[in-house]
Design a protein around this motif. Structure first.
Motif, PDB file in Angstrom:
ATOM      1  N   LEU A  83     -23.103 -39.226   1.124  1.00  0.00           N
ATOM      2  CA  LEU A  83     -23.032 -39.157  -0.340  1.00  0.00           C
ATOM      3  C   LEU A  83     -21.629 -39.447  -0.887  1.00  0.00           C
ATOM      4  O   LEU A  83     -21.471 -39.654  -2.081  1.00  0.00           O
ATOM      5  N   ALA A  84     -20.636 -39.483  -0.001  1.00  0.00           N
ATOM      6  CA  ALA A  84     -19.234 -39.607  -0.423  1.00  0.00           C
ATOM      7  C   ALA A  84     -18.960 -40.832  -1.289  1.00  0.00           C
ATOM      8  O   ALA A  84     -18.152 -40.772  -2.206  1.00  0.00           O
ATOM      9  N   GLY A  85     -19.616 -41.926  -1.064  1.00  0.00           N
ATOM     10  CA  GLY A  85     -19.340 -43.132  -1.830  1.00  0.00           C
ATOM     11  C   GLY A  85     -20.123 -43.264  -3.121  1.00  0.00           C
ATOM     12  O   GLY A  85     -20.011 -44.273  -3.823  1.00  0.00           O
ATOM     13  N   TYR A  86     -20.896 -42.250  -3.458  1.00  0.00           N
ATOM     14  CA  TYR A  86     -21.757 -42.308  -4.642  1.00  0.00           C
ATOM     15  C   TYR A  86     -21.209 -41.447  -5.769  1.00  0.00           C
ATOM     16  O   TYR A  86     -20.443 -40.516  -5.544  1.00  0.00           O
ATOM     17  N   ASP A  87     -21.643 -41.752  -6.983  1.00  0.00           N
ATOM     18  CA  ASP A  87     -21.313 -40.956  -8.158  1.00  0.00           C
ATOM     19  C   ASP A  87     -22.182 -39.702  -8.090  1.00  0.00           C
ATOM     20  O   ASP A  87     -23.381 -39.756  -8.362  1.00  0.00           O
ATOM     21  N   MET A  88     -21.582 -38.590  -7.678  1.00  0.00           N
ATOM     22  CA  MET A  88     -22.353 -37.370  -7.420  1.00  0.00           C
ATOM     23  C   MET A  88     -21.693 -36.192  -8.095  1.00  0.00           C
ATOM     24  O   MET A  88     -20.517 -35.911  -7.858  1.00  0.00           O
ATOM     25  N   GLY A  89     -22.446 -35.514  -8.958  1.00  0.00           N
ATOM     26  CA  GLY A  89     -21.984 -34.271  -9.554  1.00  0.00           C
ATOM     27  C   GLY A  89     -22.408 -33.116  -8.656  1.00  0.00           C
ATOM     28  O   GLY A  89     -22.772 -33.314  -7.505  1.00  0.00           O
ATOM     29  N   LYS A  90     -22.414 -31.926  -9.196  1.00  0.00           N
ATOM     30  CA  LYS A  90     -22.780 -30.744  -8.404  1.00  0.00           C
ATOM     31  C   LYS A  90     -24.161 -30.891  -7.780  1.00  0.00           C
ATOM     32  O   LYS A  90     -24.351 -30.578  -6.618  1.00  0.00           O
ATOM     33  N   GLY A  91     -25.119 -31.385  -8.539  1.00  0.00           N
ATOM     34  CA  GLY A  91     -26.458 -31.535  -7.990  1.00  0.00           C
ATOM     35  C   GLY A  91     -27.127 -32.826  -8.419  1.00  0.00           C
ATOM     36  O   GLY A  91     -28.327 -32.972  -8.281  1.00  0.00           O
ATOM     37  N   CYS A  92     -26.346 -33.761  -8.940  1.00  0.00           N
ATOM     38  CA  CYS A  92     -26.914 -34.966  -9.542  1.00  0.00           C
ATOM     39  C   CYS A  92     -26.278 -36.225  -8.955  1.00  0.00           C
ATOM     40  O   CYS A  92     -25.067 -36.401  -9.018  1.00  0.00           O
ATOM     41  N   LEU A  93     -27.109 -37.066  -8.391  1.00  0.00           N
ATOM     42  CA  LEU A  93     -26.697 -38.365  -7.878  1.00  0.00           C
ATOM     43  C   LEU A  93     -27.040 -39.391  -8.945  1.00  0.00           C
ATOM     44  O   LEU A  93     -28.184 -39.467  -9.392  1.00  0.00           O
ATOM     45  N   CYS A  94     -26.048 -40.156  -9.407  1.00  0.00           N
ATOM     46  CA  CYS A  94     -26.249 -41.084 -10.524  1.00  0.00           C
ATOM     47  C   CYS A  94     -26.193 -42.533 -10.058  1.00  0.00           C
ATOM     48  O   CYS A  94     -25.301 -42.910  -9.305  1.00  0.00           O
ATOM     49  N   PHE A  95     -27.147 -43.300 -10.537  1.00  0.00           N
ATOM     50  CA  PHE A  95     -27.185 -44.733 -10.268  1.00  0.00           C
ATOM     51  C   PHE A  95     -27.095 -45.452 -11.609  1.00  0.00           C
ATOM     52  O   PHE A  95     -27.988 -45.317 -12.445  1.00  0.00           O
ATOM     53  N   ARG A  96     -26.042 -46.217 -11.809  1.00  0.00           N
ATOM     54  CA  ARG A  96     -25.824 -46.902 -13.087  1.00  0.00           C
ATOM     55  C   ARG A  96     -26.832 -48.027 -13.317  1.00  0.00           C
ATOM     56  O   ARG A  96     -27.162 -48.325 -14.450  1.00  0.00           O
ATOM     57  N   ARG A  97     -27.301 -48.639 -12.232  1.00  0.00           N
ATOM     58  CA  ARG A  97     -28.275 -49.719 -12.365  1.00  0.00           C
ATOM     59  C   ARG A  97     -29.396 -49.496 -11.349  1.00  0.00           C
ATOM     60  O   ARG A  97     -29.142 -49.107 -10.205  1.00  0.00           O
ATOM     61  N   PRO A  98     -30.630 -49.762 -11.741  1.00  0.00           N
ATOM     62  CA  PRO A  98     -31.767 -49.544 -10.842  1.00  0.00           C
ATOM     63  C   PRO A  98     -31.640 -50.291  -9.519  1.00  0.00           C
ATOM     64  O   PRO A  98     -32.014 -49.763  -8.472  1.00  0.00           O
ATOM     65  N   GLU A  99     -31.085 -51.487  -9.549  1.00  0.00           N
ATOM     66  CA  GLU A  99     -30.972 -52.273  -8.313  1.00  0.00           C
ATOM     67  C   GLU A  99     -29.944 -51.698  -7.345  1.00  0.00           C
ATOM     68  O   GLU A  99     -29.890 -52.090  -6.180  1.00  0.00           O
ATOM     69  N   LYS A 100     -29.153 -50.743  -7.792  1.00  0.00           N
ATOM     70  CA  LYS A 100     -28.169 -50.088  -6.918  1.00  0.00           C
ATOM     71  C   LYS A 100     -28.726 -48.835  -6.242  1.00  0.00           C
ATOM     72  O   LYS A 100     -28.031 -48.194  -5.457  1.00  0.00           O
ATOM     73  N   MET A 101     -29.965 -48.489  -6.546  1.00  0.00           N
ATOM     74  CA  MET A 101     -30.549 -47.284  -5.948  1.00  0.00           C
ATOM     75  C   MET A 101     -30.748 -47.497  -4.450  1.00  0.00           C
ATOM     76  O   MET A 101     -31.296 -48.499  -4.031  1.00  0.00           O
ATOM     77  N   ASP A 102     -30.282 -46.544  -3.674  1.00  0.00           N
ATOM     78  CA  ASP A 102     -30.383 -46.594  -2.216  1.00  0.00           C
ATOM     79  C   ASP A 102     -31.628 -45.797  -1.798  1.00  0.00           C
ATOM     80  O   ASP A 102     -31.562 -44.586  -1.589  1.00  0.00           O
ATOM     81  N   PHE A 103     -32.743 -46.494  -1.678  1.00  0.00           N
ATOM     82  CA  PHE A 103     -34.002 -45.814  -1.382  1.00  0.00           C
ATOM     83  C   PHE A 103     -34.068 -45.267   0.039  1.00  0.00           C
ATOM     84  O   PHE A 103     -34.803 -44.321   0.298  1.00  0.00           O
ATOM     85  N   VAL A 104     -33.290 -45.819   0.942  1.00  0.00           N
ATOM     86  CA  VAL A 104     -33.226 -45.263   2.304  1.00  0.00           C
ATOM     87  C   VAL A 104     -32.542 -43.903   2.248  1.00  0.00           C
ATOM     88  O   VAL A 104     -33.033 -42.923   2.823  1.00  0.00           O
ATOM     89  N   LEU A 105     -31.427 -43.823   1.542  1.00  0.00           N
ATOM     90  CA  LEU A 105     -30.740 -42.542   1.380  1.00  0.00           C
ATOM     91  C   LEU A 105     -31.634 -41.542   0.651  1.00  0.00           C
ATOM     92  O   LEU A 105     -31.753 -40.383   1.074  1.00  0.00           O
ATOM     93  N   LEU A 106     -32.270 -41.974  -0.421  1.00  0.00           N
ATOM     94  CA  LEU A 106     -33.142 -41.075  -1.179  1.00  0.00           C
ATOM     95  C   LEU A 106     -34.289 -40.554  -0.306  1.00  0.00           C
ATOM     96  O   LEU A 106     -34.598 -39.361  -0.330  1.00  0.00           O
ATOM     97  N   ARG A 107     -34.888 -41.425   0.474  1.00  0.00           N
ATOM     98  CA  ARG A 107     -35.957 -41.001   1.385  1.00  0.00           C
ATOM     99  C   ARG A 107     -35.437 -39.956   2.368  1.00  0.00           C
ATOM    100  O   ARG A 107     -36.076 -38.937   2.614  1.00  0.00           O
ATOM    101  N   ASP A 108     -34.263 -40.199   2.931  1.00  0.00           N
ATOM    102  CA  ASP A 108     -33.691 -39.257   3.898  1.00  0.00           C
ATOM    103  C   ASP A 108     -33.379 -37.912   3.248  1.00  0.00           C
ATOM    104  O   ASP A 108     -33.584 -36.853   3.860  1.00  0.00           O
ATOM    105  N   LEU A 109     -32.905 -37.924   2.012  1.00  0.00           N
ATOM    106  CA  LEU A 109     -32.649 -36.669   1.287  1.00  0.00           C
ATOM    107  C   LEU A 109     -33.945 -35.919   1.024  1.00  0.00           C
ATOM    108  O   LEU A 109     -34.008 -34.689   1.175  1.00  0.00           O
ATOM    109  N   LEU A 110     -34.987 -36.645   0.655  1.00  0.00           N
ATOM    110  CA  LEU A 110     -36.291 -36.014   0.417  1.00  0.00           C
ATOM    111  C   LEU A 110     -36.851 -35.425   1.707  1.00  0.00           C
ATOM    112  O   LEU A 110     -37.355 -34.292   1.715  1.00  0.00           O
ATOM    113  N   ARG A 111     -36.756 -36.179   2.784  1.00  0.00           N
ATOM    114  CA  ARG A 111     -37.252 -35.676   4.076  1.00  0.00           C
ATOM    115  C   ARG A 111     -36.498 -34.427   4.505  1.00  0.00           C
ATOM    116  O   ARG A 111     -37.099 -33.467   5.009  1.00  0.00           O
TER     117      ARG A 111
END
Length: 122
Positions: A83-111
């Motif tokens: 998560l270090a390279g992402y715009d991350m608040g206390k509990g919020c990961l922010c993606f400025r543009r939809p095409e920048k969403m890392d779905f592999v990371l999101l899947r791993d976080l959900l799992r």
């Protein structure tokens, strides 16, 4: 769109800007696939996923970005390096543009959230 008045997630997705609809629909499908035993609800004007009545994951289309709320501090800590390279608040990961969403990371976080069992919420 800051806080939706939609009563369900289908209605929420119907009102998001067209350029975000595909990404948010994909995120919802990922949440539904990975968060077995969670209940999909609308909470605070956004889609959320609760386990045992406690919200652990949520997402929202904000004015400037798409927010992914990872409310489990133990999972955030376990993924600190990724998560270090992402715009991350206390509990919020922010993606400025939809095409920048890392779905592999999101899947791993959900799992990781689903596998961890109930835990501390930030």
């Amino acid at each position: 769109m800051v806080q939706s008045r939609a009563e369900d997630v289908d209605s929420y997705l119907a009102e998001v800007p067209e350029e975000r609809k595909v990404a948010l629909t994909r995120l919802r499908e990922l949440c539904r696939a990975e968060l077995q035993g969670f209940t999909e609800v609308m909470a605070y004007g956004m889609p959320a996923y609760k386990r045992d009545g406690i919200g652990e994951i949520a997402f929202a289309s904000q004015k400037q970005y798409i927010s992914f709320y990872l409310l489990r501090s133990d999972v955030r800590e376990a993924f600190a390096e990724r998560l270090a390279g992402y715009d991350m608040g206390k509990g919020c990961l922010c993606f400025r543009r939809p095409e920048k969403m890392d779905f592999v990371l999101l899947r791993d976080l959900l799992r990781a959230t689903a596998a961890a069992g109930p835990g501390k919420i930030c």
